[in-house]
Design a protein around this motif. Sequence first.
Motif, PDB file in Angstrom:
ATOM      1  N   LYS A  54       0.808  -1.211   0.000  1.00 23.64           N
ATOM      2  CA  LYS A  54       0.000   0.000   0.000  1.00 23.64           C
ATOM      3  C   LYS A  54       0.843   1.265   0.000  1.00 23.64           C
ATOM      4  O   LYS A  54       0.379   2.315  -0.445  1.00 23.64           O
ATOM      5  N   SER A  55       2.063   1.222   0.506  1.00 23.50           N
ATOM      6  CA  SER A  55       2.857   2.441   0.617  1.00 23.50           C
ATOM      7  C   SER A  55       3.399   2.862  -0.746  1.00 23.50           C
ATOM      8  O   SER A  55       3.764   2.017  -1.569  1.00 23.50           O
ATOM      9  N   PRO A  56       3.453   4.168  -1.034  1.00 22.91           N
ATOM     10  CA  PRO A  56       4.003   4.640  -2.314  1.00 22.91           C
ATOM     11  C   PRO A  56       5.453   4.213  -2.514  1.00 22.91           C
ATOM     12  O   PRO A  56       5.851   3.891  -3.634  1.00 22.91           O
ATOM     13  N   LEU A  57       6.250   4.192  -1.425  1.00 24.37           N
ATOM     14  CA  LEU A  57       7.650   3.768  -1.562  1.00 24.37           C
ATOM     15  C   LEU A  57       7.728   2.305  -1.962  1.00 24.37           C
ATOM     16  O   LEU A  57       8.487   1.935  -2.862  1.00 24.37           O
ATOM     17  N   GLY A  58       6.958   1.447  -1.290  1.00 26.76           N
ATOM     18  CA  GLY A  58       6.990   0.018  -1.589  1.00 26.76           C
ATOM     19  C   GLY A  58       6.550  -0.292  -3.009  1.00 26.76           C
ATOM     20  O   GLY A  58       7.143  -1.134  -3.688  1.00 26.76           O
ATOM     21  N   ARG A  59       5.521   0.393  -3.495  1.00 30.50           N
ATOM     22  CA  ARG A  59       5.039   0.150  -4.854  1.00 30.50           C
ATOM     23  C   ARG A  59       6.070   0.575  -5.895  1.00 30.50           C
ATOM     24  O   ARG A  59       6.257  -0.101  -6.913  1.00 30.50           O
ATOM     25  N   LEU A  60       6.767   1.679  -5.637  1.00 28.39           N
ATOM     26  CA  LEU A  60       7.797   2.116  -6.573  1.00 28.39           C
ATOM     27  C   LEU A  60       8.981   1.154  -6.567  1.00 28.39           C
ATOM     28  O   LEU A  60       9.523   0.829  -7.632  1.00 28.39           O
ATOM     29  N   ALA A 117       5.629   9.382  -9.813  1.00 28.87           N
ATOM     30  CA  ALA A 117       4.950  10.658  -9.543  1.00 28.87           C
ATOM     31  C   ALA A 117       4.210  10.600  -8.205  1.00 28.87           C
ATOM     32  O   ALA A 117       4.228  11.570  -7.431  1.00 28.87           O
ATOM     33  N   ASP A 118       3.572   9.465  -7.918  1.00 27.96           N
ATOM     34  CA  ASP A 118       2.868   9.298  -6.635  1.00 27.96           C
ATOM     35  C   ASP A 118       3.849   9.399  -5.475  1.00 27.96           C
ATOM     36  O   ASP A 118       3.531   9.996  -4.435  1.00 27.96           O
ATOM     37  N   TRP A 119       5.035   8.798  -5.636  1.00 23.49           N
ATOM     38  CA  TRP A 119       6.020   8.841  -4.556  1.00 23.49           C
ATOM     39  C   TRP A 119       6.523  10.267  -4.329  1.00 23.49           C
ATOM     40  O   TRP A 119       6.647  10.709  -3.188  1.00 23.49           O
ATOM     41  N   LEU A 120       6.794  11.003  -5.397  1.00 23.18           N
ATOM     42  CA  LEU A 120       7.264  12.374  -5.233  1.00 23.18           C
ATOM     43  C   LEU A 120       6.206  13.239  -4.543  1.00 23.18           C
ATOM     44  O   LEU A 120       6.536  14.092  -3.703  1.00 23.18           O
ATOM     45  N   THR A 121       4.956  13.021  -4.884  1.00 25.48           N
ATOM     46  CA  THR A 121       3.875  13.767  -4.229  1.00 25.48           C
ATOM     47  C   THR A 121       3.812  13.427  -2.743  1.00 25.48           C
ATOM     48  O   THR A 121       3.689  14.313  -1.885  1.00 25.48           O
TER      49      THR A 121
END
Length: 368
Positions: free
Chosen positions: A213-219, A271-275
């Motif tokens: 679920k975390s943006p970092l993990g998905r990236l 982009a999601d992670w940077l946001t």
Amino acid sequence: MEEFGRYRRESRPDYTKNARTLTYLVYWLGAETAFFESDVYDLAELDANLAAAPVCKFLRDRGLLVEDPDLHEDADLVWIETTLAALPELVASEVATWVAVLHGQGRRESEPRGYDGIRRYLSTLQPILTAWTTDGVTTLREITAADAKTALDGLAGHARRGLAIALRSLFRALKRERVIFSDPTRDLPVGDLKSVPRSVPSDLLAGLLDETKSPLGRLVIALVAIHALRGHEISALHTADLDLARGTLEVRRGLLRHTLYLEELTHQLAADWLTHRQQRWPGSLNPHLLVSQKSAVDPDHPPVSANLLRKAIPRGLTMEGLRQDRILNEAAESADPLKLMRLFGITEQTALRYVTTAHPECTAKLPR
């Protein structure tokens, strides 16, 4: 304290530990004097409800901190220096020459290695260096080819290969720096432990991104499972390496750079992670693309730890397994080693190994 409250809201929503630390400091020492960095860290060690790094950053930005160089030493470099100090003076000097060569400070220009990698090399060599000096060796010039081969006796597999590679690196560097006259490891067999790449079962790959679920993990999953990056390459990425407008990501590989062309999914995840990063740590000056709760506000700007990246991968999978599966899948689709080299930035030998594994019928020897 009001100024720190504004700073805290900009850098992180809730950081009461740091507010409490700064309150104690100002109460006892006043607000118009410079604070010693060592005092801040000593205070934070007294209580688990106190913290030091963000407070030091806040004071440093306002010219109110007297920095302590000892607090910013590289832990791996300190370990290397301690290990060298335990060796006889001449042997320690010779090993220090090798360390300098690996760090890019030799007679010839070479790709510099980080102290973390040099530490792993030296930790492999440490037992044999200690054994040699205990037996009366005062300089590495006394080591012969027979001594090098004897050092590998009783070892097998990765342990033997690791020590052989470290020994060859040590004596090759000393020969190049003209510290020794001949290289006793020149004919030392290293061995070949290249295993056959294995694919990941499809049931484990299904819904991989949905489990994180975390943006970092998905990236991280996208960079490993789609672009086949290694963990240390991901942690070394800088924010400046990512160009969302062009859809590219520059991967640092020593002195070389490998350009990734981001497809729609990875582009969106980046982009999601940077946001997320901007909303969570708007005041962070860490240049690395991926940051954690600690590294985002650490004044030394460290990369994220390997353990954090491993935790981003769902249970039952590994980063190396996902990477191998991605390259193997591409090899099965194209059977073109040149395409693998361009796409993943791997060497010719590695590309051929994956193609051989994916298409054994095309590379097997025909019966006479």
